[in-house]
Write a protein that holds these residues in place. Structure first.
Motif, PDB file in Angstrom:
ATOM      1  N   PHE A   1      71.171  -4.827  45.499  1.00 34.12           N
ATOM      2  CA  PHE A   1      69.720  -5.050  45.406  1.00 34.12           C
ATOM      3  C   PHE A   1      68.915  -4.002  46.176  1.00 34.12           C
ATOM      4  N   GLN A   2      69.575  -3.247  47.005  1.00 35.77           N
ATOM      5  CA  GLN A   2      68.920  -2.227  47.798  1.00 35.77           C
ATOM      6  C   GLN A   2      69.055  -0.848  47.204  1.00 35.77           C
ATOM      7  N   ARG A   3      69.988  -0.711  46.288  1.00 36.74           N
ATOM      8  CA  ARG A   3      70.364   0.620  45.834  1.00 36.74           C
ATOM      9  C   ARG A   3      69.336   1.171  44.844  1.00 36.74           C
ATOM     10  N   PRO A   4      69.043   2.455  44.950  1.00 37.45           N
ATOM     11  CA  PRO A   4      68.110   3.069  43.999  1.00 37.45           C
ATOM     12  C   PRO A   4      68.530   2.853  42.542  1.00 37.45           C
ATOM     13  N   ASN A   5      69.837   2.775  42.286  1.00 36.34           N
ATOM     14  CA  ASN A   5      70.281   2.566  40.901  1.00 36.34           C
ATOM     15  C   ASN A   5      69.759   1.248  40.321  1.00 36.34           C
ATOM     16  N   ALA A   6      69.424   0.296  41.203  1.00 33.81           N
ATOM     17  CA  ALA A   6      68.837  -0.959  40.725  1.00 33.81           C
ATOM     18  C   ALA A   6      67.324  -0.951  40.923  1.00 33.81           C
ATOM     19  N   VAL A   7      66.870  -0.683  42.157  1.00 34.34           N
ATOM     20  CA  VAL A   7      65.455  -0.922  42.481  1.00 34.34           C
ATOM     21  C   VAL A   7      64.645   0.337  42.732  1.00 34.34           C
ATOM     22  N   GLY A   8      65.265   1.517  42.587  1.00 34.21           N
ATOM     23  CA  GLY A   8      64.499   2.752  42.720  1.00 34.21           C
ATOM     24  C   GLY A   8      63.552   2.916  41.534  1.00 34.21           C
ATOM     25  N   PRO A   9      62.704   3.935  41.593  1.00 28.60           N
ATOM     26  CA  PRO A   9      61.731   4.115  40.502  1.00 28.60           C
ATOM     27  C   PRO A   9      62.394   4.288  39.135  1.00 28.60           C
ATOM     28  N   ARG A  10      63.625   4.821  39.105  1.00 20.56           N
ATOM     29  CA  ARG A  10      64.333   4.973  37.832  1.00 20.56           C
ATOM     30  C   ARG A  10      65.487   3.990  37.721  1.00 20.56           C
ATOM     31  N   GLY A  11      65.481   2.963  38.566  1.00 21.10           N
ATOM     32  CA  GLY A  11      66.576   1.995  38.579  1.00 21.10           C
ATOM     33  C   GLY A  11      66.538   1.057  37.388  1.00 21.10           C
ATOM     34  N   ALA A  12      67.686   0.447  37.104  1.00 21.97           N
ATOM     35  CA  ALA A  12      67.809  -0.381  35.897  1.00 21.97           C
ATOM     36  C   ALA A  12      66.964  -1.643  35.994  1.00 21.97           C
ATOM     37  N   LEU A  13      66.894  -2.239  37.179  1.00 12.94           N
ATOM     38  CA  LEU A  13      66.103  -3.461  37.328  1.00 12.94           C
ATOM     39  C   LEU A  13      64.618  -3.132  37.197  1.00 12.94           C
ATOM     40  N   THR A  14      64.224  -2.023  37.813  1.00 15.41           N
ATOM     41  CA  THR A  14      62.824  -1.610  37.750  1.00 15.41           C
ATOM     42  C   THR A  14      62.383  -1.334  36.318  1.00 15.41           C
ATOM     43  N   LEU A  15      63.248  -0.685  35.556  1.00 13.61           N
ATOM     44  CA  LEU A  15      62.832  -0.217  34.230  1.00 13.61           C
ATOM     45  C   LEU A  15      63.135  -1.204  33.112  1.00 13.61           C
ATOM     46  N   TYR A  16      63.700  -2.364  33.456  1.00 15.94           N
ATOM     47  CA  TYR A  16      64.059  -3.302  32.403  1.00 15.94           C
ATOM     48  C   TYR A  16      62.832  -3.661  31.553  1.00 15.94           C
ATOM     49  N   GLY A  17      62.995  -3.585  30.256  1.00 16.39           N
ATOM     50  CA  GLY A  17      61.908  -3.940  29.347  1.00 16.39           C
ATOM     51  C   GLY A  17      60.910  -2.821  29.125  1.00 16.39           C
ATOM     52  N   LYS A  18      61.088  -1.720  29.866  1.00 10.82           N
ATOM     53  CA  LYS A  18      60.197  -0.579  29.652  1.00 10.82           C
ATOM     54  C   LYS A  18      60.874   0.421  28.715  1.00 10.82           C
ATOM     55  N   PRO A  19      60.094   1.312  28.135  1.00 10.46           N
ATOM     56  CA  PRO A  19      60.720   2.248  27.186  1.00 10.46           C
ATOM     57  C   PRO A  19      61.672   3.242  27.856  1.00 10.46           C
ATOM     58  N   GLU A  20      61.441   3.563  29.136  1.00 12.37           N
ATOM     59  CA  GLU A  20      62.294   4.559  29.783  1.00 12.37           C
ATOM     60  C   GLU A  20      63.706   4.024  30.003  1.00 12.37           C
ATOM     61  N   ARG A  21      64.678   4.931  29.983  1.00 17.55           N
ATOM     62  CA  ARG A  21      66.059   4.573  30.296  1.00 17.55           C
ATOM     63  C   ARG A  21      66.286   4.754  31.797  1.00 17.55           C
ATOM     64  N   PRO A  22      67.064   3.881  32.407  1.00 17.11           N
ATOM     65  CA  PRO A  22      67.355   4.105  33.831  1.00 17.11           C
ATOM     66  C   PRO A  22      68.145   5.397  34.041  1.00 17.11           C
ATOM     67  N   GLU A  23      67.973   5.963  35.219  1.00 14.12           N
ATOM     68  CA  GLU A  23      68.769   7.147  35.578  1.00 14.12           C
ATOM     69  C   GLU A  23      69.580   6.805  36.808  1.00 14.12           C
ATOM     70  N   PHE A  24      70.892   6.954  36.693  1.00 10.24           N
ATOM     71  CA  PHE A  24      71.762   6.568  37.810  1.00 10.24           C
ATOM     72  C   PHE A  24      72.232   7.775  38.616  1.00 10.24           C
ATOM     73  N   ASP A  25      72.366   7.561  39.914  1.00  6.34           N
ATOM     74  CA  ASP A  25      73.202   8.451  40.723  1.00  6.34           C
ATOM     75  C   ASP A  25      74.620   7.927  40.525  1.00  6.34           C
ATOM     76  N   PHE A  26      75.454   8.706  39.846  1.00 10.60           N
ATOM     77  CA  PHE A  26      76.741   8.181  39.412  1.00 10.60           C
ATOM     78  C   PHE A  26      77.842   8.260  40.473  1.00 10.60           C
ATOM     79  N   ASN A  27      77.519   8.725  41.651  1.00 11.87           N
ATOM     80  CA  ASN A  27      78.559   8.760  42.677  1.00 11.87           C
ATOM     81  C   ASN A  27      78.991   7.349  43.044  1.00 11.87           C
ATOM     82  N   ARG A  28      80.294   7.130  43.021  1.00  8.93           N
ATOM     83  CA  ARG A  28      80.829   5.841  43.431  1.00  8.93           C
ATOM     84  C   ARG A  28      80.913   5.816  44.947  1.00  8.93           C
ATOM     85  N   THR A  29      80.760   4.619  45.513  1.00  7.43           N
ATOM     86  CA  THR A  29      80.779   4.514  46.960  1.00  7.43           C
ATOM     87  C   THR A  29      82.146   4.043  47.426  1.00  7.43           C
TER      88      THR A  29
END
Lengths: 549, 549
Positions: free
Chosen positions: B521-549
């Motif tokens: 819930f803290q990670r940019p991949n979810a809640v950052g400006p291009r995160g999947a949760l942030t962009l859900y339902g919007k036309p833009e596609r999320p952009e992930f930092d694909f590095n695994r932790t």
């Protein structure tokens, strides 16, 4: 984030080392102690793994811990006469001040998390050496031990702390850095040493720590003799450890360097696809048929060499390949040859060396379970997912098996699938797989011969079994889809689904404590520009967002 | 972060409600089903708890879940004839589409985490109602159920999903939103329903979910009848549930609104100090002496009223007081009166209502354990830490007890400390406290009378016992110091130290799954400006930092 927040420009981490090349530890065998090995921590300040942080006050970084892991492995294979291990410090007044804070502050989130995971694994190996090999360990602390230093101590069986009015034990991470003790400390406090939770709470928030008699009363250390009685107390405890050791006799096996060549394990990375293919090959020639032959073959035996290579590949994946999301797990070669090795190991399971080899396999397979990459196993004609190598498929998040009309494609069970290679939760991978139908475990193990695709699918060993027409497309799409998902969600999901059933101290460390630490390692209160970890050692005071979550 | 990333400007959340005022659920008692209660989810789109997100497709927010929690509580107290509970939907083709994504996307991190915690507790209460009261529940899904909707279903004992070629169950959080199913879903998949881990993996990454026969084969639902057989299957299962229910007879107790007045619990917040003082008072007058008198007193009995008030205060602390770091726990009144209540509850423990009251106490005390605030209990002259109220001190991270030369200051044990009020890990708070010396538990419980400060300290019930000269300073400094530490580190530390010993599905949900979810819930991949949760339902596609932790 610090200077190395992007580690990709740094040279890859190398995990092979040797006591002759240790920079921070000395592995000694003191004459006066008989069957005791001594690991002296004497960190060279200027020889950190990466530039930018002097390793002051016997603090450690990954390089220091790589040497420790190497030393523990060598004690198991190369020094069978050792029956107890003592940790001491080469520095005055300080035993170990824990993980280097500047290193932590300047590392990327991913590096910090993987560093903590590796140090946790190493400390668990120390405990496994006590439980399984019968080599207990003692932290002989003639000086202060803080943070990861105390976490190393509580990973030992016993702790002696000098009572000199100054030397203390402490976990100052929360009060000083705004993070948690990251190497299992909190879990070991309440679960291993069973410190009363309110005392553990007080202890973990007092930066200066606890000394002498109070440390004994709270259960933080086992004994706190004065300076003049310190050596005698250490000697007494080591003698007792040696006396009660049940370590089995075995011939020493020298662990020669793996070197650049890989005989049994290959790792191919497809960077743009964010995937890697990890292939483990079955033995090629004739392998030892008895414990005696195994001792003769030494580190060239497949069972040792292949799993050492696999371990190295896993660490390479974790530290040097952060961009890899999905690891495709393959095997190759003669399935019967794997089964022959397994049968030999099962037959001579009471032999000291055979036991060590099996324990090595177990640890490496646990490292696989605990690697934060999506794992898809592909069972294709020519693969050798049998016995100990079948565990690789059972460790995978999914298993795809080709249903080919003409070509033979089989998996097989061996006696090693029945209990010798448990997961961190204490269950075998078969037990973890069949939580819903526990009676399946015995039924699957009773399978005499190899299982073809239909039988393996029916047995529940395989997730999907596409035919030869669909195979390539289905695998390609599955891997592409997986690699397109949020890597964070996959890490959390896999950590949750891989460990059904019971929990152990080990799973609590990786599942509960580490997950909280990962969370905290992300929070601005720790790593933001005004966070406590960022500002440690600087004149500015951290500024917290005090809202509780 | 979204519009409400700072929730402080919003009106406080109110937790009291009543079926007459439900906006999203209907609590019905269908004639044709005899002893069955029906909860119909029929969410009013426009009546979300906060503005800005229509609750489409039977999705829920905290307001919906508050009503569910209320309904479950009323079934326990007000409807003793009910022996089975069925969940249905008031909407066509959709059972429940889970937590509202726009609500999640627009909430602060702290709100998201506390929302998930509350929904988890509510689902565990559903399971507790089955295990302890004998009211099993059935999810009767005549339509699709996704995310939190399916998580509600797997919190039920049984699941029937219509097989109509369209209705599916799914956990689409990871593929669609880059987060985890946040209401225990992954844990219940592998730990409760014991779905094979590779099938759970496949299921949790397929956004469209699984339908019909395959859902039954994988163990995701118990039955998937066609449309025309659906009602009969539901009826058959409900009849069987009613038939095997062991629910005890009891007189209904109406839970009247607490209203604005608080008789037994007060909460005083010191905003600048980031502290609150939570005081629970002992009964003032005469309390029921028997089960019969308890039924007569109803919701005015101290045991019900005080613990309902405490529950409300805890939820107020979590949702409306994020700035509070340290909660000072106090009690007041006549210790003997608490003991008298406890003794009555222990004596009539087989009575249906007494059992419900004790279970209520248990749940509220678990809510205290699971509240992410530092808890310091202060035992002072005039306090009443006895029996069930002593559990409040035992739930605290530390217990301070004034060592006064003249004034009487005591704590006391009651039969309820011996097992009726276990923690989430299945142990009593005394057992959790004395993991190191389990024999102490019985010794402490055998204490006949009250314990003064010295005795309580020796018994291990108390952390520190300053004398009257030091008391004020020591408490002030301890609280100030605690409130100055990183709130994130404290949350993670307390979550680790409070739950030593065994783990249960419940602790796995709160400790493992929730910790990972908090991280994600803290990670940019979810809640950052291009995160999947942030962009859900919007036309833009999320952009992930694909590095695994």
């Amino acid at each position: 984030m610090g200077a190395h927040a992007d580690d990709s420009s740094l040279p890859p981490v190398v995990f092979e080392t040797h006591p002759d090349r240790y920079r921070h530890w000395r592995l000694e065998f003191p004459q006066d102690h008989g069957a005791v090995a001594r690991l002296v921590l004497d960190v060279r300040e200027s020889e950190g793994l990466r530039p930018g942080y002097p390793l002051k006050l016997n603090s450690y970084d990954l390089g220091v811990d790589i040497e420790l892991a190497d030393a523990l492995l060598r004690l198991r294979f190369e020094h069978p006469a050792v029956k107890a291990l003592v940790f001491t410090s080469g520095k005055d007044r300080i035993f170990c001040s824990g993980a280097n804070i500047y290193m932590l502050g300047s590392s990327s989130h991913g590096f910090k998390v993987n560093f903590c995971k590796f140090t946790n694994e190493t400390r668990l190996y120390l405990e496994e050496m006590s439980a399984e090999t019968g080599v207990q360990s003692l932290a002989a602390m003639a000086g202060t031990s803080s943070g990861g230093g105390y976490e190393l101590a509580i990973a030992c069986d016993e702790i002696v702390l000098v009572d000199d009015g100054a030397s203390a034990v402490s976990l100052p991470e929360a009060p000083l850095l705004g993070v948690l003790p990251g190497t299992g400390g909190l879990t070991r406090l309440v679960d291993k040493r069973k410190i009363r939770r309110d005392l553990a709470d007080a202890f973990s928030t007092v930066a200066e720590g606890v000394r002498g008699k109070r440390a004994v009363e709270w259960g933080l250390v086992d004994e706190a003799p004065g300076k003049k009685d310190f050596e005698a107390a250490v000697k007494r405890r080591l003698d007792a450890m040696v006396g009660r050791s049940k370590r089995r006799a075995m011939k020493a096996v020298k662990l020669e360097a793996l070197g650049p060549e890989r005989r049994y394990v290959s790792l191919e990375v497809d960077t743009p696809a964010r995937t890697a293919t990890l292939t483990v090959r079955a033995p090629a020639g004739t392998e030892p048929q008895s414990a005696e032959e195994l001792a003769k073959a030494g580190c060239n035996a497949w069972a040792i060499r292949a799993f050492r290579e696999l371990d190295d590949a896993l660490l390479d994946l974790r530290f040097n390949r952060p961009g890899v999301s999905v690891v495709v797990l393959k095997t190759a070669g003669d399935l019967e040859k794997v089964l022959a090795v397994d049968r030999m190991l099962a037959k001579y399971r009471d032999d000291g060396l055979v036991r060590e080899v099996t324990l090595l396999m177990k640890r490496v397979l646990k490292r696989l379970d605990n690697t934060a990459k999506s794992l898809f196993a592909l069972v294709e004609p020519g693969s050798s997912f049998a016995g100990s190598l079948l565990e690789i498929a059972l460790a995978a998040d999914r298993v795809y098996m080709l249903d080919h009309p003409d070509e033979k494609n089989e998996v097989a069970l061996s006696p090693l699938n029945a209990g010798a290679l448990p997961m961190s939760n204490g269950l075998t991978r078969l037990q973890s797989r069949f939580l819903r139908e526990p009676e399946r475990v015995a039924r699957v193990l009773e399978q005499a011969g190899a299982l073809d695709t239909k039988a393996a699918l029916e047995a529940g060993l395989v997730t999907f079994a596409p035919d030869d027409i669909d195979w390539e497309d289905e695998i390609r799409i599955a891997v592409e889809e997986r690699a397109s998902l949020s890597p964070d969600a996959m890490t959390g999901m896999e950590a949750s689904l891989r460990y059904g059933g019971p929990e152990t101290m080990e799973t609590k460390i990786f599942g509960r404590l580490s997950a909280w630490q990962n969370w905290i390692f992300q929070r601005p209160n720790a790593v933001g520009p005004r966070g406590a970890l960022t500002l440690y050692g600087k004149p500015e005071r951290p500024e917290f967002d005090f809202n509780r979550t």
